[in-house]
Design an enzyme around this catalytic site. Structure first.
Site, PDB file in Angstrom:
ATOM      1  N   TYR A   1      -2.338  -1.088  10.593  1.00 18.38           N
ATOM      2  CA  TYR A   1      -2.282  -1.303   9.137  1.00 18.38           C
ATOM      3  C   TYR A   1      -0.954  -0.789   8.574  1.00 18.38           C
ATOM      4  O   TYR A   1      -0.294  -1.474   7.778  1.00 18.38           O
ATOM      5  CB  TYR A   1      -3.471  -0.575   8.500  1.00 18.38           C
ATOM      6  CG  TYR A   1      -3.641  -0.816   7.022  1.00 18.38           C
ATOM      7  CD1 TYR A   1      -4.193  -2.003   6.546  1.00 18.38           C
ATOM      8  CD2 TYR A   1      -3.271   0.147   6.088  1.00 18.38           C
ATOM      9  CE1 TYR A   1      -4.356  -2.220   5.193  1.00 18.38           C
ATOM     10  CE2 TYR A   1      -3.436  -0.058   4.736  1.00 18.38           C
ATOM     11  CZ  TYR A   1      -3.988  -1.236   4.286  1.00 18.38           C
ATOM     12  OH  TYR A   1      -4.152  -1.453   2.935  1.00 18.38           O
TER      13      TYR A   1
ATOM     14  N   SER B   1       0.868  -1.183   0.000  1.00 16.75           N
ATOM     15  CA  SER B   1       0.000   0.000   0.000  1.00 16.75           C
ATOM     16  C   SER B   1       0.900   1.228   0.000  1.00 16.75           C
ATOM     17  O   SER B   1       2.065   1.142   0.395  1.00 16.75           O
ATOM     18  CB  SER B   1      -0.862   0.011   1.270  1.00 16.75           C
ATOM     19  OG  SER B   1      -1.444   1.284   1.471  1.00 16.75           O
TER      20      SER B   1
HETATM   21  P1  NAI Z   1     -11.190  -6.431  -0.122  1.00 18.80           P
HETATM   22  O1  NAI Z   1     -11.741  -6.294   1.244  1.00 18.80           O
HETATM   23  O2  NAI Z   1     -12.134  -6.571  -1.266  1.00 18.80           O
HETATM   24  O3  NAI Z   1     -10.168  -7.656  -0.195  1.00 18.80           O
HETATM   25  C1  NAI Z   1      -9.522  -8.210   0.907  1.00 18.80           C
HETATM   26  C2  NAI Z   1      -9.685  -9.716   0.808  1.00 18.80           C
HETATM   27  O4  NAI Z   1      -8.906 -10.353   1.813  1.00 18.80           O
HETATM   28  C3  NAI Z   1     -11.150 -10.142   0.998  1.00 18.80           C
HETATM   29  O5  NAI Z   1     -11.516 -10.981  -0.071  1.00 18.80           O
HETATM   30  C4  NAI Z   1     -11.108 -10.915   2.308  1.00 18.80           C
HETATM   31  O6  NAI Z   1     -12.050 -11.957   2.361  1.00 18.80           O
HETATM   32  C5  NAI Z   1      -9.697 -11.434   2.304  1.00 18.80           C
HETATM   33  N1  NAI Z   1      -9.227 -11.821   3.621  1.00 18.80           N
HETATM   34  C6  NAI Z   1      -9.333 -11.118   4.778  1.00 18.80           C
HETATM   35  N2  NAI Z   1      -8.803 -11.817   5.776  1.00 18.80           N
HETATM   36  C7  NAI Z   1      -8.324 -12.984   5.250  1.00 18.80           C
HETATM   37  C8  NAI Z   1      -7.654 -14.105   5.783  1.00 18.80           C
HETATM   38  N3  NAI Z   1      -7.346 -14.191   7.079  1.00 18.80           N
HETATM   39  N4  NAI Z   1      -7.334 -15.114   4.924  1.00 18.80           N
HETATM   40  C9  NAI Z   1      -7.648 -15.045   3.613  1.00 18.80           C
HETATM   41  N5  NAI Z   1      -8.270 -13.997   3.053  1.00 18.80           N
HETATM   42  C10 NAI Z   1      -8.594 -12.976   3.875  1.00 18.80           C
HETATM   43  O7  NAI Z   1     -10.255  -5.165  -0.335  1.00 18.80           O
HETATM   44  P2  NAI Z   1      -9.097  -4.881  -1.398  1.00 18.80           P
HETATM   45  O8  NAI Z   1      -8.990  -3.437  -1.523  1.00 18.80           O
HETATM   46  O9  NAI Z   1      -9.289  -5.670  -2.624  1.00 18.80           O
HETATM   47  O10 NAI Z   1      -7.804  -5.361  -0.605  1.00 18.80           O
HETATM   48  C11 NAI Z   1      -6.852  -6.256  -1.152  1.00 18.80           C
HETATM   49  C12 NAI Z   1      -5.471  -5.859  -0.673  1.00 18.80           C
HETATM   50  O11 NAI Z   1      -5.132  -4.596  -1.216  1.00 18.80           O
HETATM   51  C13 NAI Z   1      -5.321  -5.702   0.847  1.00 18.80           C
HETATM   52  O12 NAI Z   1      -4.088  -6.266   1.260  1.00 18.80           O
HETATM   53  C14 NAI Z   1      -5.294  -4.211   1.047  1.00 18.80           C
HETATM   54  O13 NAI Z   1      -4.565  -3.837   2.207  1.00 18.80           O
HETATM   55  C15 NAI Z   1      -4.596  -3.769  -0.213  1.00 18.80           C
HETATM   56  N6  NAI Z   1      -4.783  -2.388  -0.563  1.00 18.80           N
HETATM   57  C16 NAI Z   1      -6.031  -1.890  -0.878  1.00 18.80           C
HETATM   58  C17 NAI Z   1      -6.178  -0.577  -1.232  1.00 18.80           C
HETATM   59  C18 NAI Z   1      -7.491   0.031  -1.563  1.00 18.80           C
HETATM   60  O14 NAI Z   1      -7.577   1.274  -1.598  1.00 18.80           O
HETATM   61  N7  NAI Z   1      -8.551  -0.752  -1.828  1.00 18.80           N
HETATM   62  C19 NAI Z   1      -5.027   0.313  -1.307  1.00 18.80           C
HETATM   63  C20 NAI Z   1      -3.782  -0.283  -0.937  1.00 18.80           C
HETATM   64  C21 NAI Z   1      -3.680  -1.585  -0.595  1.00 18.80           C
HETATM   65  C1  BGC Z   2      -6.218   1.375   2.162  1.00 19.23           C
HETATM   66  C2  BGC Z   2      -7.366   2.203   1.655  1.00 19.23           C
HETATM   67  C3  BGC Z   2      -6.937   3.645   1.421  1.00 19.23           C
HETATM   68  C4  BGC Z   2      -5.675   3.710   0.604  1.00 19.23           C
HETATM   69  C5  BGC Z   2      -5.152   5.125   0.448  1.00 19.23           C
HETATM   70  C6  BGC Z   2      -5.007   1.569   1.301  1.00 19.23           C
HETATM   71  O1  BGC Z   2      -3.941   0.853   1.814  1.00 19.23           O
HETATM   72  O2  BGC Z   2      -6.585   0.003   2.151  1.00 19.23           O
HETATM   73  O3  BGC Z   2      -8.425   2.149   2.581  1.00 19.23           O
HETATM   74  O4  BGC Z   2      -7.948   4.330   0.722  1.00 19.23           O
HETATM   75  O5  BGC Z   2      -4.671   2.924   1.212  1.00 19.23           O
HETATM   76  O6  BGC Z   2      -5.131   5.809   1.669  1.00 19.23           O
END
Ligand code: NAI
Ligand code: BGC
Length: 256
Positions: free
Chosen positions: A157, A144
């Site tokens: 986080y 991130s």
């Molecule tokens: P999301 O909530 O759709 O995806 C996260 C996934 O991780 C979900 O499918 C959830 O079921 C799964 N998960 C949670 N705990 C788990 C576990 N213990 N074992 C297996 N799976 C588990 O959200 P998103 O945005 O797609 O997040 C994916 C990755 O991207 C995360 O690591 C998040 O920190 C990162 N990220 C997201 C950003 C954003 O703005 N959406 C920005 C920067 C990083």
């Molecule tokens: C977080 C988001 C956030 C983004 C930018 C990501 O790592 O999961 O919630 O919007 O960083 O701040």
């Protein structure tokens, strides 16, 4: 195609960035294991697989909590058993929850570190053994911008993503000579379920958009494209670093 025949595992792939990455990997010719967390995510994970390959030969869903050592070991074994090996691991699973540091219960700190950092470690340790044995592999960790931008209310986080930065660099050093690359992809603000708390609040959404020079949230497919490139041979000389995909957020546009 960027990933023809590559045997891949994407964690947390029933939604958001993980789902988009699974779909992109499939379109690039990869065999894909779609990891999902619990029974709640099972139908979504199965739908992703059905969209990739209804026959099941090139895609399958596997339930595992990435923070559970035994479940991770079983998951990697299942990928190797089904596909004959593992070439690409995407450590994507992650969670966050806003809370001021001085109010943060230990359980919440532990839960975020366990999933985001320990989960990535366990998966890369188990997948890495196979990659080293075959002298080929790529580990992409979903970091991130908060691996380097502090974020009040999200100390757990930020600690997990900052930790991931040096985990990745160290693993890249350890495994480079054995044919295995390891790098981070660092998204900015992306429109996925993890951001529903902002996307559902017009004022909060506007405030975040003002922190992004491109003026909008990214789409999960825009991260998936970066991951596909990072995992492919086009990035053969890229390891131990972070590919930032953030619409310019990390240029700090509100700093004047
Ligand atoms: P999301 O909530 O759709 O995806 C996260 C996934 O991780 C979900 O499918 C959830 O079921 C799964 N998960 C949670 N705990 C788990 C576990 N213990 N074992 C297996 N799976 C588990 O959200 P998103 O945005 O797609 O997040 C994916 C990755 O991207 C995360 O690591 C998040 O920190 C990162 N990220 C997201 C950003 C954003 O703005 N959406 C920005 C920067 C990083
Ligand atoms: C977080 C988001 C956030 C983004 C930018 C990501 O790592 O999961 O919630 O919007 O960083 O701040």
């Amino acid at each position: 195609m960027l990933l023809e025949g590559r045997r891949t595992l994407i964690t947390g792939a029933s939604s958001g960035i993980g789902k988009a990455t699974a779909e992109r990997f499939g379109a690039e010719g990869a065999l894909v294991c779609v990891n999902y967390f619990s029974d709640k995510e099972k139908p979504d994970a199965q739908a992703v697989c059905a969209g990739l390959d209804p026959s099941g030969a090139r895609a399958f869903a596997f339930q595992a909590d990435v923070g559970d050592e035994q479940q991770v070991t079983a998951m990697i074994a299942a990928v190797v058993d089904r596909f004959g090996g593992i070439d690409v691991l995407v450590n994507n699973a992650g969670i966050e929850k806003q809370v001021a540091t001085l109010e943060m219960p230990l359980e919440m700190w532990n839960a975020v570190l366990r999933t985001n950092l320990t989960g990535a470690f366990l998966c890369l340790r188990e997948a890495g053994k196979h990659m080293v044995a075959q002298k080929r592999g790529v580990i992409v960790n979903m970091s991130s911008v908060h691996e380097f931008i502090p974020w009040p209310g999200f100390a757990h986080y930020c600690a997990s993503k900052g930790g991931m930065k040096l985990l990745t660099q160290t693993v890249a050093r350890e495994l480079a000579a054995q044919g295995v690359r390891c790098l981070n992809v660092a998204p900015g603000a992306i429109a996925t379920p993890i951001n529903d708390f902002v996307l559902d609040d017009a004022e909060a959404k506007h405030q975040v958009e003002e922190e992004i020079p491109l003026g909008r949230f990214g789409q999960p497919e825009e991260i998936a494209g970066a991951v596909a490139w990072a995992a492919s041979d086009q990035a053969a000389y890229v390891t131990g670093t972070t590919l930032v995909v953030d619409g310019g957020m990390s240029t700090y546009p509100r700093f004047i």
